[in-house]
Design a protein around this motif. Sequence first.
Motif, short mmCIF file in Angstrom:
data_model
loop_
_atom_site.label_atom_id
_atom_site.label_comp_id
_atom_site.label_asym_id
_atom_site.label_seq_id
_atom_site.Cartn_x
_atom_site.Cartn_y
_atom_site.Cartn_z
N ILE A 124 0.86 -1.19 0.00
CA ILE A 124 0.00 0.00 0.00
C ILE A 124 0.90 1.23 0.00
CG2 ILE A 124 -1.71 1.33 1.30
CD1 ILE A 124 -2.81 -1.38 2.29
N ASN A 125 0.76 2.05 -1.03
CA ASN A 125 1.56 3.26 -1.18
C ASN A 125 0.93 4.41 -0.41
OD1 ASN A 125 3.70 4.85 -2.38
ND2 ASN A 125 2.08 5.80 -3.62
N ILE A 126 1.76 5.18 0.26
CA ILE A 126 1.30 6.36 0.99
C ILE A 126 1.57 7.58 0.12
CG2 ILE A 126 1.62 7.78 3.05
CD1 ILE A 126 2.54 5.13 4.44
N GLU A 127 0.52 8.32 -0.24
CA GLU A 127 0.67 9.50 -1.08
C GLU A 127 1.21 10.68 -0.28
OE1 GLU A 127 -2.95 10.19 -3.28
OE2 GLU A 127 -3.15 8.05 -3.70
N TYR A 128 0.68 10.87 0.94
CA TYR A 128 1.21 11.85 1.87
C TYR A 128 0.71 11.49 3.25
CZ TYR A 128 -3.34 14.22 1.32
OH TYR A 128 -4.67 14.52 1.26
N MET A 129 1.33 12.11 4.26
CA MET A 129 0.91 11.87 5.64
C MET A 129 1.32 13.04 6.51
SD MET A 129 3.51 8.94 6.98
CE MET A 129 4.92 9.46 7.91
N TYR A 130 0.64 13.15 7.65
CA TYR A 130 1.00 14.11 8.69
C TYR A 130 0.47 13.55 10.00
CZ TYR A 130 -3.74 15.84 7.53
OH TYR A 130 -5.08 15.93 7.25
N VAL A 159 -1.42 9.27 13.10
CA VAL A 159 -0.84 9.63 11.82
C VAL A 159 -1.95 9.55 10.78
CG1 VAL A 159 -0.02 7.27 11.30
CG2 VAL A 159 1.04 9.23 10.18
N VAL A 160 -2.09 10.61 10.00
CA VAL A 160 -3.09 10.68 8.92
C VAL A 160 -2.39 10.25 7.64
CG1 VAL A 160 -4.61 12.19 7.60
CG2 VAL A 160 -4.31 12.56 10.07
N LEU A 161 -3.00 9.29 6.96
CA LEU A 161 -2.40 8.69 5.77
C LEU A 161 -3.36 8.81 4.58
CD1 LEU A 161 -1.53 5.51 7.75
CD2 LEU A 161 0.20 7.07 6.88
N ARG A 162 -2.88 9.37 3.51
CA ARG A 162 -3.64 9.39 2.26
C ARG A 162 -3.15 8.23 1.42
NH1 ARG A 162 -7.51 9.32 -1.29
NH2 ARG A 162 -7.22 10.62 -3.12
N VAL A 163 -4.05 7.29 1.16
CA VAL A 163 -3.76 6.11 0.36
C VAL A 163 -4.85 5.95 -0.69
CG1 VAL A 163 -2.49 4.93 2.21
CG2 VAL A 163 -4.95 4.58 1.99
N GLN A 164 -4.59 5.15 -1.71
CA GLN A 164 -5.57 4.98 -2.78
C GLN A 164 -6.83 4.27 -2.30
OE1 GLN A 164 -4.03 3.13 -6.31
NE2 GLN A 164 -5.89 3.49 -7.46
N ASP A 165 -6.68 3.29 -1.42
CA ASP A 165 -7.83 2.50 -0.95
C ASP A 165 -7.86 2.53 0.59
OD1 ASP A 165 -9.74 0.59 -0.28
OD2 ASP A 165 -9.10 -0.82 -1.83
N PRO A 166 -8.53 3.54 1.17
CA PRO A 166 -8.55 3.66 2.63
C PRO A 166 -9.15 2.44 3.33
CG PRO A 166 -9.30 5.70 1.63
CD PRO A 166 -9.19 4.68 0.53
N ALA A 167 -10.17 1.82 2.76
CA ALA A 167 -10.79 0.65 3.40
C ALA A 167 -9.79 -0.51 3.49
CB ALA A 167 -12.04 0.23 2.64
#
Length: 141
Positions: A94-100, A112-120
């Motif tokens: 699972i690739n992480i596009e960005y996080m904070y 940690v907040v993670l933006r990924v293609q498939d959150p589910a």
Amino acid sequence: MAITQISLFLMNQPGQLVEAVGAISETGSNIRAMSIAEANDFGILRAIVSDTDKVCSLLKDRFLITRTPVVAAKMDDRTGALYPILTALNESNINIEYMYAFTGTGPEEAYVVLRVQDPALAEDVLHAAGITTLSDDSLNL
């Protein structure tokens, strides 16, 4: 049960950030976490707020605003706590596009907040690894 992040697109000039944060404050919604990214002419204010629907409804005529599902994974506020989260996602490709990240309300609690293609899928992987995630309902406390 991903959480909803709002993104406000702001001109990269003085006064834009204070106007946006002031507008969110006027809605009565609490900013739980925030990140700012910039490009040459504009910036993106990404925020997790306690009442996403209210903020979007009241700010849609003042700002270009979007909603994005993101994953907020709970971790201890200590050295090395992020590593198991990243490892679990990496092992599932699972690739992480960005996080904070942001601290929680409990002692030594962080997220940690993670933006990924498939959150589910990411949440399923994290839960299988024993990692707790937040939902929108948990932010409305």
